[in-house]
Design an enzyme around this catalytic site. Structure first.
Site, mmCIF file in Angstrom:
data_model
loop_
_atom_site.group_PDB
_atom_site.id
_atom_site.type_symbol
_atom_site.label_atom_id
_atom_site.label_comp_id
_atom_site.label_asym_id
_atom_site.label_seq_id
_atom_site.Cartn_x
_atom_site.Cartn_y
_atom_site.Cartn_z
ATOM 1 N N CYS A 319 0.835 -1.195 0.000
ATOM 2 C CA CYS A 319 0.000 0.000 0.000
ATOM 3 C C CYS A 319 0.872 1.248 0.000
ATOM 4 O O CYS A 319 1.813 1.353 0.781
ATOM 5 C CB CYS A 319 -0.918 -0.007 1.225
ATOM 6 S SG CYS A 319 -2.031 1.417 1.300
ATOM 7 N N ARG A 418 -12.897 0.127 -4.802
ATOM 8 C CA ARG A 418 -12.271 0.192 -3.471
ATOM 9 C C ARG A 418 -11.602 1.544 -3.240
ATOM 10 O O ARG A 418 -11.696 2.122 -2.178
ATOM 11 C CB ARG A 418 -11.226 -0.921 -3.332
ATOM 12 C CG ARG A 418 -10.640 -1.035 -1.931
ATOM 13 C CD ARG A 418 -9.646 -2.183 -1.870
ATOM 14 N NE ARG A 418 -9.396 -2.615 -0.507
ATOM 15 C CZ ARG A 418 -8.443 -2.118 0.274
ATOM 16 N NH1 ARG A 418 -7.682 -1.143 -0.187
ATOM 17 N NH2 ARG A 418 -8.278 -2.565 1.504
#
Length: 500
Positions: A319, A418
């Site tokens: 991430c 998302r």
């Protein structure tokens, strides 16, 4: 002016556990790692508990029916990812729910007209020794035989020959009807010295299979995550865009729990999704929410009906939300804040809403730190992506084996649902695409991790996670401690360091 929090953002790597008194009653076998997965009134059991407090990340590189089944066998829970058409995700859920504990939906199948070369490649790719032969190659077709690595040899037999030429025909094999109990099926396996027992319907169709190795796994992992019908449990991810269509389809497919999959859960969109699930659908299936990094966001989602709340923004190994948007918080700091709010919420309302640590876990001991700081269960991506059971490709780079691994915020995933940036395409990435070192099968790795967690809790004088939450003592790690721990040592051949 902006609010500046009077703290330093801390990671899990910045804490160590200080041992508490270990008593005679505190032994690894006495440690109970079971945890509530969904909200429940204080003093009452959670409707859904897991014996091993580990769940799989809602990611394409991690989610697969095979991994969900393996994880349920070991007492955890898998989540089917939502970055796919609704029907495809529902099929993934159904594939897991078709398995009863001990009774498998056959996933290695071939046709009698297939070539030996084709079945050889199939077995090699699946790392299995035997395939089921049905008339159409499907897991529910007419059962016609079995073929395995002992039935032919690539150097001895012509790989262009058909499976039918070397398979063991159905009329020569031991089979059992769907009415057989698991106990009787296992007795038959051992009495007849079978590796695989086909379960065949009265009209000759394959219903399921029972494997000898599953008997051994069941003896090793006695706390499988199963429902009232002894089917493996599975979760599924949802988003805040098509939830009115996706949730009913997943419920019909048999999903046991859902979770809104988002990089930032503190939004009115998640509140509306939760309200739909709780009020319009009557809470037929619990829905978790997240991700959050502070108590304000936890309470917002708990008030909206979240079954559990995921904690963590920007701490995942793939991430890059922090780099791209400057948003996030150290995972330790986030857990401390959210756990305190969870406990206040429980005291005020009489309802306990579990929290899930998602991200920031680079080694097994980080899991122990996360539990000590208040996590009820842990969601892992990179950890599970390394295993045989994950769906990503196994590749060799510079002589070492790796598994492909990519984030849901990467261009490879293209997960606009998302990471909603107000576009139909991702204008920038919040995840990366890469590789993780291959680690073999899930089963021994999870067993090793669980053993480490038990040993750590024993050293801290705790035999349950609530005890660990209450009694753990932690200390921050100095820069000099980092340097000391990082001292380089040349290991003897055969020695290894096992982490994530």
């Amino acid at each position: 002016m902006a609010v500046i929090l009077p703290e330093v953002s801390r990671t899990l790597n910045e804490y160590l556990l200080v041992p508490n008194l270990t008593t005679e009653d505190c032994a690894p076998d006495a440690v109970d790692l079971s945890a509530p997965l969904v909200r429940h009134p204080i003093g009452q059991p959670s409707p859904l508990r897991i014996a091993t407090p580990l769940v799989s990340a809602i990611m394409q590189a991690v989610s697969s029916p095979r991994l969900a089944i393996a994880l349920a066998q070991t007492g955890g829970l898998g989540f089917a990812h939502q970055n796919q058409p609704i029907a495809a995700q529902a099929r993934m859920v159904s594939a897991v729910k078709r398995h009863k504990a001990g009774f498998r939906h056959s996933d290695i199948n071939t046709k009698p007209t297939a070539t030996l070369g084709e079945v050889s490649r199939l077995l090699q790719a699946a790392e299995r020794d035997i395939a089921v032969v049905t008339d159409d190659g499907s897991p529910t077709g007419l059962f016609v035989g079995l073929i395995g690595s002992r039935d032919f040899h690539p150097q001895r037999h012509d790989l262009n020959d058909t499976v039918a030429s070397r398979m063991r025909p159905a009329d020569t094999l031991v089979t059992a009807p769907p009415t057989i109990s698991l106990s009787d099926a296992n007795t038959l396996i051992w009495d007849q010295r079978l590796d695989l027992l086909p379960i065949v319907t009265a009209d000759g169709h394959l219903a399921s299979i029972v494997l000898r190795r599953d008997y051994e796994l069941h003896k090793q992992f006695r706390n499988e995550t199963i429902d009232a019908e002894k089917r493996f449990r599975i979760g599924a991810g949802i988003n805040t865009r098509d939830f009115r269509d996706r949730i009913p389809a997943l419920v019909e497919a048999g999903a046991d729990v859902l979770c809104i999959d988002s990089s930032d859960g503190y939004s009115v969109w998640q509140q509306r999704t939760l309200r739909y699930a709780v009020e319009e659908l009557g809470g037929v299936v619990p829905v978790g929410a997240g991700n959050v990094v502070d108590g304000r966001a936890f309470r917002y989602l708990a008030d909206a009906g979240a079954a559990f709340v995921k904690v963590g923004i920007g701490g995942g190994s793939i991430c890059i939300t922090r780099d791209q948007k400057g948003i996030g918080r150290g995972q330790a700091s986030a857990l401390i804040d959210v756990a305190a709010e969870r406990d206040r919420y429980a005291e005020e309302t009489g309802v306990y809403v579990p929290i899930c640590c998602d991200g920031g876990l680079l080694a097994d001991y980080h899991m122990a730190v996360a539990f000590a700081l208040g996590a009820d269960f842990i969601m892992l991506g990179r950890y599970f992506a390394r295993f045989d059971e994950s769906p990503s490709n196994l590749v060799k780079l510079d002589g070492q084996l790796f598994k492909e691994y990519w984030g849901e915020g990467s261009q490879r995933a293209r997960n606009v649902a998302r990471y909603d940036q107000g576009e139909t395409e991702l204008p920038f990435e919040e995840g990366v695409d890469g590789y993780v070192p291959y680690a073999g099968s899930l089963y021994p790795n999870v067993a090793r991790t669980v053993a480490k967690l038990r040993a750590t809790m024993v050293s801290c004088g705790a035999t349950t996670l609530p005890d660990f939450h209450r009694d753990a003592v932690l200390v921050q790690v100095s820069q000099q401690s980092y340097l000391q721990n990082g001292a380089e040592v040349r290991l003897r051949s055969g020695s290894s360091s096992t982490g994530q």
